[in-house]
Design an enzyme around this catalytic site. Structure first.
Site, PDB file in Angstrom:
ATOM      1  N   GLY A  77       0.837  -1.202   0.000  1.00 35.84           N
ATOM      2  CA  GLY A  77       0.000   0.000   0.000  1.00 35.84           C
ATOM      3  C   GLY A  77       0.869   1.248   0.000  1.00 35.84           C
ATOM      4  N   LYS A  78       0.350   2.309  -0.615  1.00 38.16           N
ATOM      5  CA  LYS A  78       1.161   3.517  -0.762  1.00 38.16           C
ATOM      6  C   LYS A  78       1.487   4.176   0.580  1.00 38.16           C
ATOM      7  CE  LYS A  78      -0.654   4.887  -5.252  1.00 38.16           C
ATOM      8  NZ  LYS A  78      -1.427   5.952  -5.903  1.00 38.16           N
ATOM      9  N   ARG A  79       0.615   3.955   1.578  1.00 38.19           N
ATOM     10  CA  ARG A  79       0.852   4.649   2.840  1.00 38.19           C
ATOM     11  C   ARG A  79       1.988   4.007   3.635  1.00 38.19           C
ATOM     12  NH1 ARG A  79      -3.077   5.448   6.974  1.00 38.19           N
ATOM     13  NH2 ARG A  79      -4.164   3.724   5.980  1.00 38.19           N
TER      14      ARG A  79
END
Ligand code: GLU
Length: 487
Positions: free
Chosen positions: A255-257
């Site tokens: 995930g990008k986070r």
């Protein structure tokens, strides 16, 4: 070998943020299959969800694909015979197909308000009903009939009428026989007249002659609906290739986070080379084309690419391998090329090198190239060569490491080099060795350490004598004196 018929593949990202590394991963497969079969690779921008658009994201998609060398044959910028390639410019395209589906009874209007749908869902959850999804209150009703019931809104959406015997199993080029859960009566046209993704993707793939739908496994559950739409409209269903989900080495989702490397821009910002990332993506799920050798070119990958060799169980994102590949590709570059890439990289992060600094860099590149992992490593390693003599700071640990006789060593080094006319690294080394090893009787390891601290301001540096050659006589002597004076 049997002749492969030319494939038309596409990657269809939505410009909703920093492009995900998965987009490049799928684009690579699209590109490979299109090239291998002599077909075309299309980039379509799926921007019908206006609320989620992020400014600049579309440009980032073009930039990152082009950075990687995965140039589409057709796209909003390249154009092509099946344009426009941006869904927001194709809005009139979809309506007639909705009308056809309505007329054929495959779709129906739904006037339910969002409140009613929410209430319905709540009740379904509370009663633990086996079948959830839209309850078809509107199906078979005219607007007048429906208006008499609660939860009515005058502008309807259009839903698919998914039959009980909807096929849920389909063939996938990567996963083999796949099955998906029974779909709901999916909305295909929103109240604002915009098509939803499911309709737009089917219509566009058909009209653009797409033969292979390559996308992430998260779309498997959408496939039965999309197959139905193709069939209802009397179209040939394309082949499916659902690519394995990319995971971190601890199996967590990319995930990008939590994983900044999920963003394509991260690689460029960190100083990875596009050829290294491309090679890395090739190895995600697809075995190396030469067994036991992770290094491969895009051409080789294209020649050997095969859907059946992709491991559907997952693609593990091993950053250590990425680093190793980057080091490899950095070492493959010529001095000129590497210098140019470093200059470009530093400029992109706000450090413009002047003419003299560039000259120093190009001399120093061969010294640092063997040990680089990222483009930024070069300047950090040779910063001392770009620093004015009086600006050089000596690191605490370096100063603390100096032996008690450092002053004596520095003085002897100065004397040995003071009159050296042929200022090259071999002569520098020979003279220092004579003075410090033979003259003072020091072991080579200890002998040169104070010289290194004086020259580089730190305990570790690129090869010392070569560095001194680049730095020049004046500066080198000044630094030897400089450190000595502070002792
Ligand atoms: N627009 C979808 C996405 O953003 C494309 C999915 C597909 O390839 O069908 O991933």
């Amino acid at each position: 070998m049997t002749e492969l018929s030319p494939a038309r593949t596409r990657v269809a990202p939505s410009p909703t943020g920093d492009p995900h590394v998965g987009t490049a991963y799928q684009a690579l497969f699209d590109f490979a299959w299109a090239r291998r079969t002599g077909g075309q690779f299309v980039l379509r921008i799926e921007d019908t969800d206006r609320a989620r658009l992020v400014e600049g994201s579309e440009q980032q998609i073009y930039d990152s694909l082009s950075w990687l060398g995965l140039e589409p044959d057709e796209s909003p910028v390249a154009g092509g015979p099946y344009g426009p390639y941006r869904q927001s410019e194709r809005l009139e395209t979809y309506r007639p197909f909705v009308d056809q589906l309505l007329a054929d009874g495959h779709a129906y209007h739904c006037w339910c308000t969002p409140e009613r749908l929410a209430e319905m869902r709540e009740q379904q959850q509370a009663s633990k009903q086996a079948t959830t999804g839209y309850d078809r209150l509107c199906h078979g009703k005219t607007a007048e009939q429906r208006a008499a019931l609660p939860g009515f809104q005058p502008t309807p959406v259009v839903r698919m009428f998914v039959p009980d015997d909807v096929p849920l199993v389909f063939d996938d080029l990567i996963g083999g026989e796949l099955s998906a859960p029974r779909p709901d009566d999916q909305v295909i046209l929103k109240a604002d007249g915009f098509p939803t993704y499911h309709l737009a993707v089917v219509v566009d793939d058909h009209l653009m002659g797409i033969t292979h739908m390559v996308r992430g496994q998260e779309w498997i559950s959408s496939t039965p609906k999309q197959i139905l739409l193709h069939q209802w409209l009397g179209w040939q269903v394309p082949a499916f290739a659902h690519t394995p989900l990319i995971r971190n080495t601890d199996r967590s989702k990319l995930g990008k986070r939590k994983s900044p490397w999920a963003k394509l821009s991260w690689f460029r910002e960190q100083g990875y080379l596009p050829e290294a990332l491309l090679n890395f993506l090739m190895l995600l799920g697809h075995p190396p084309v030469h067994e036991g050798d992770d290094v491969q070119s895009l051409d080789e990958f294209v020649q050997h690419f095969d859907w059946s060799r992709i491991n559907p169980a997952g693609a593990v994102f091993d950053l250590k391998k990425m680093d190793w590949l980057n080091g490899h590709y950095l070492r493959e570059l010529s001095t000129e090329e590497l210098t140019a890439r470093i200059i470009e990289f530093e400029a992109a992060r706000g450090r413009a090198l002047d003419h003299n600094q560039r000259a120093v860099l190009s001399h120093a590149v061969p010294l640092v190239q063997p040990r680089m992992t990222l483009l930024g490593d070069a300047l950090s390693a040779i910063e001392f060569l770009l620093t004015e003599d009086d600006q050089l700071t000596v690191a605490e640990d370096a100063r603390a490491s100096l032996p008690p006789n450092a002053g004596e060593v520095l003085a002897a080094a100065f004397t040995a080099l003071e009159h050296l006319t042929d200022w090259d690294h071999e002569m520098i080394q020979a003279n220092l060795r004579e003075a410090l090893v033979d003259g003072l009787g020091l072991k080579p390891k200890v002998a040169f350490a104070p010289v290194r601290v004086a020259i580089a301001g730190s305990k570790v540096s690129p090869p010392l004598f070569e560095s001194m050659e680049i730095l020049g006589r004046e500066s080198s002597l000044r630094r030897l004196v400089g450190l000595r004076e502070t002792l």
